[in-house]
Design a protein around this motif. Sequence first.
Motif, PDB file in Angstrom:
ATOM      1  N   PRO A   1      -5.099  -4.966   4.699  1.00 17.03           N
ATOM      2  CA  PRO A   1      -4.150  -5.269   4.779  1.00 17.03           C
ATOM      3  C   PRO A   1      -2.912  -4.518   4.928  1.00 17.03           C
ATOM      4  O   PRO A   1      -2.553  -4.615   3.922  1.00 17.03           O
ATOM      5  N   HIS A   2      -1.747  -3.834   6.293  1.00 16.34           N
ATOM      6  CA  HIS A   2      -1.015  -2.964   5.629  1.00 16.34           C
ATOM      7  C   HIS A   2      -0.112  -4.468   5.515  1.00 16.34           C
ATOM      8  O   HIS A   2       0.253  -5.088   5.250  1.00 16.34           O
ATOM      9  N   PRO A   3       0.720  -3.259   4.255  1.00 17.87           N
ATOM     10  CA  PRO A   3       1.835  -3.604   3.318  1.00 17.87           C
ATOM     11  C   PRO A   3       2.401  -4.717   3.682  1.00 17.87           C
ATOM     12  O   PRO A   3       2.806  -5.560   3.193  1.00 17.87           O
ATOM     13  N   THR A   4       3.298  -4.303   4.526  1.00 23.23           N
ATOM     14  CA  THR A   4       4.394  -5.167   5.335  1.00 23.23           C
ATOM     15  C   THR A   4       4.228  -6.321   5.936  1.00 23.23           C
ATOM     16  O   THR A   4       5.164  -7.589   6.337  1.00 23.23           O
ATOM     17  N   ARG A   5       2.295  -6.370   6.543  1.00 22.14           N
ATOM     18  CA  ARG A   5       2.233  -7.914   6.646  1.00 22.14           C
ATOM     19  C   ARG A   5       2.477  -9.217   5.565  1.00 22.14           C
ATOM     20  O   ARG A   5       2.799 -10.016   6.251  1.00 22.14           O
TER      21      ARG A   5
ATOM     22  N   ARG B   1      -0.231  11.368  -1.071  1.00 23.20           N
ATOM     23  CA  ARG B   1      -0.528  12.936  -1.011  1.00 23.20           C
ATOM     24  C   ARG B   1      -1.759  13.103   0.357  1.00 23.20           C
ATOM     25  O   ARG B   1      -2.471  13.232  -0.271  1.00 23.20           O
ATOM     26  N   PRO B   2      -1.395  14.170   1.080  1.00 23.96           N
ATOM     27  CA  PRO B   2      -2.266  14.131   2.001  1.00 23.96           C
ATOM     28  C   PRO B   2      -3.220  15.491   1.363  1.00 23.96           C
ATOM     29  O   PRO B   2      -2.448  16.760   0.505  1.00 23.96           O
ATOM     30  N   PRO B   3      -4.240  15.644   0.988  1.00 17.30           N
ATOM     31  CA  PRO B   3      -5.228  16.462   0.483  1.00 17.30           C
ATOM     32  C   PRO B   3      -4.183  18.102   0.895  1.00 17.30           C
ATOM     33  O   PRO B   3      -4.622  18.473   1.900  1.00 17.30           O
TER      34      PRO B   3
ATOM     35  N   LEU C   1       6.913  -4.493  -1.630  1.00 14.92           N
ATOM     36  CA  LEU C   1       7.629  -3.505  -1.516  1.00 14.92           C
ATOM     37  C   LEU C   1       6.417  -2.365  -2.313  1.00 14.92           C
ATOM     38  O   LEU C   1       6.446  -1.033  -2.026  1.00 14.92           O
ATOM     39  N   ARG C   2       5.666  -2.820  -3.165  1.00 17.61           N
ATOM     40  CA  ARG C   2       5.790  -1.907  -4.232  1.00 17.61           C
ATOM     41  C   ARG C   2       4.190  -1.176  -3.194  1.00 17.61           C
ATOM     42  O   ARG C   2       3.799   0.292  -3.669  1.00 17.61           O
ATOM     43  N   ALA C   3       3.311  -2.212  -2.170  1.00 15.61           N
ATOM     44  CA  ALA C   3       2.033  -1.674  -2.243  1.00 15.61           C
ATOM     45  C   ALA C   3       2.984  -0.649  -0.824  1.00 15.61           C
ATOM     46  O   ALA C   3       1.777   0.246  -0.242  1.00 15.61           O
ATOM     47  N   LEU C   4       3.778  -0.510  -0.243  1.00 13.65           N
ATOM     48  CA  LEU C   4       3.854   0.018   0.812  1.00 13.65           C
ATOM     49  C   LEU C   4       4.759   0.865  -0.141  1.00 13.65           C
ATOM     50  O   LEU C   4       3.701   1.914   0.431  1.00 13.65           O
ATOM     51  N   VAL C   5       5.105   1.394  -0.736  1.00 12.48           N
ATOM     52  CA  VAL C   5       5.795   2.555  -1.654  1.00 12.48           C
ATOM     53  C   VAL C   5       4.289   3.131  -2.261  1.00 12.48           C
ATOM     54  O   VAL C   5       4.372   3.861  -1.815  1.00 12.48           O
TER      55      VAL C   5
END
Length: 117
Positions: free
Chosen positions: A16-20, A115-117, A105-109
Amino acid sequence: MSVEDPPAARDDHEKPHPTRALDDTVHQRVRLGVLAVAREVERVDFGFLKKQLAVTDGNLSRHLKVLEDSGLITLEKGYAGRRPRTWITLTRDGAQALDTELRALRALVDRLDVRPP
């Protein structure tokens, strides 16, 4: 990039997205500030919180009521000399709620720092 192709790592698609995990009661700026300051000390004075968080008496009182009703803090009214005082103490549930919020918040950060490849 499209919504169907998010930049998150492949294994993140199943998580799940961290904001959840953010708690609306805790996440609000003033309430998060109250919990954070209260975590740093045994108890904190209303006037100190008001100054630190740059809020009005009424605004802070309303947020304290929400936190107290949620069981995240306790309020103790008393006197320092002849001056009435209100002290705020973080409860065990409040400390756990703050820890949960910080993990989210740490998971979201961490997710956004990939970084994209």
